[in-house]
Design a protein around this motif. Structure first.
Motif, PDB file in Angstrom:
ATOM      1  N   ILE A  89       0.845  -1.199   0.000  1.00 13.25           N
ATOM      2  CA  ILE A  89       0.000   0.000   0.000  1.00 13.25           C
ATOM      3  C   ILE A  89       0.879   1.247   0.000  1.00 13.25           C
ATOM      4  CG2 ILE A  89      -1.635   1.354   1.374  1.00 13.25           C
ATOM      5  CD1 ILE A  89      -2.907  -1.335   2.230  1.00 13.25           C
ATOM      6  N   GLU A  92       2.308   2.164  -3.186  1.00  9.16           N
ATOM      7  CA  GLU A  92       1.265   2.520  -4.142  1.00  9.16           C
ATOM      8  C   GLU A  92       1.112   1.480  -5.253  1.00  9.16           C
ATOM      9  OE1 GLU A  92       2.033   6.557  -5.349  1.00  9.16           O
ATOM     10  OE2 GLU A  92       1.341   7.336  -3.417  1.00  9.16           O
ATOM     11  N   GLU A  95      -4.269  -0.699  -3.208  1.00  8.92           N
ATOM     12  CA  GLU A  95      -4.979   0.220  -2.319  1.00  8.92           C
ATOM     13  C   GLU A  95      -6.115  -0.525  -1.642  1.00  8.92           C
ATOM     14  OE1 GLU A  95      -6.925   3.580  -4.097  1.00  8.92           O
ATOM     15  OE2 GLU A  95      -8.066   2.351  -5.483  1.00  8.92           O
ATOM     16  N   GLU A  96      -6.457  -0.031  -0.468  1.00 10.97           N
ATOM     17  CA  GLU A  96      -7.591  -0.578   0.271  1.00 10.97           C
ATOM     18  C   GLU A  96      -8.777   0.333   0.048  1.00 10.97           C
ATOM     19  OE1 GLU A  96      -8.553  -2.285   4.734  1.00 10.97           O
ATOM     20  OE2 GLU A  96      -6.936  -0.843   4.471  1.00 10.97           O
ATOM     21  N   TYR A 106      -9.336  -4.825  -1.474  1.00  7.98           N
ATOM     22  CA  TYR A 106      -8.091  -4.347  -2.092  1.00  7.98           C
ATOM     23  C   TYR A 106      -8.193  -4.438  -3.608  1.00  7.98           C
ATOM     24  CZ  TYR A 106      -6.230  -5.010   2.593  1.00  7.98           C
ATOM     25  OH  TYR A 106      -6.026  -4.945   3.953  1.00  7.98           O
ATOM     26  N   LEU A 109      -3.334  -0.676  -8.237  1.00  7.54           N
ATOM     27  CA  LEU A 109      -3.431   0.700  -8.735  1.00  7.54           C
ATOM     28  C   LEU A 109      -2.897   0.815 -10.160  1.00  7.54           C
ATOM     29  CD1 LEU A 109      -2.405   2.640  -5.516  1.00  7.54           C
ATOM     30  CD2 LEU A 109      -4.625   2.635  -6.651  1.00  7.54           C
TER      31      LEU A 109
END
Length: 110
Positions: A89, A92, A95-96, A106, A109
């Motif tokens: 996370i 990057e 993401e949650e 989740y 990205l």
């Protein structure tokens, strides 16, 4: 395989953006455990990146993951898996987030 810019799942294959995969491979901040967890996540999660076109709608394609299952597969502790997910996370890569039906899910990205 269909042409898609984001990570997405098929029945037995996964599609991953080559450029992003090379970026991840060259990330010196990730440990061996982080990469192992990432490989497991490649088999589960889809991805989406904010499109520069304002008309692109976010699919909110978050998915719940079973940390215990990943821990069993990788022979790691759940705490280690959670730490790896936090690292991913921070980097990057994932993401949650929430969708209409998923809370604390989740997605990638990219």
């Amino acid at each position: 395989m269909a042409n898609n810019r984001y990570v997405y799942q098929q029945t037995t294959n996964v599609s991953i953006n080559k450029n992003k995969l090379l970026d991840i491979a060259s990330n010196q901040a990730l440990s061996k455990k982080d990469y192992r967890v990432l490989l497991c996540l490649f088999t589960e999660l889809n991805g989406w990146s904010a499109d520069p076109l304002p008309r692109a709608k976010d699919p909110l394609n978050y998915k719940k993951i079973d940390i215990s299952k990943i821990a069993d597969v990788l022979n790691l502790k759940k705490k280690e898996i959670k730490e790896c997910i936090s690292t991913l996370i921070e980097a990057e890569i994932i993401e949650e987030g929430d969708s209409e039906t998923i809370q604390n899910g989740y997605r990638f990205l990219f």
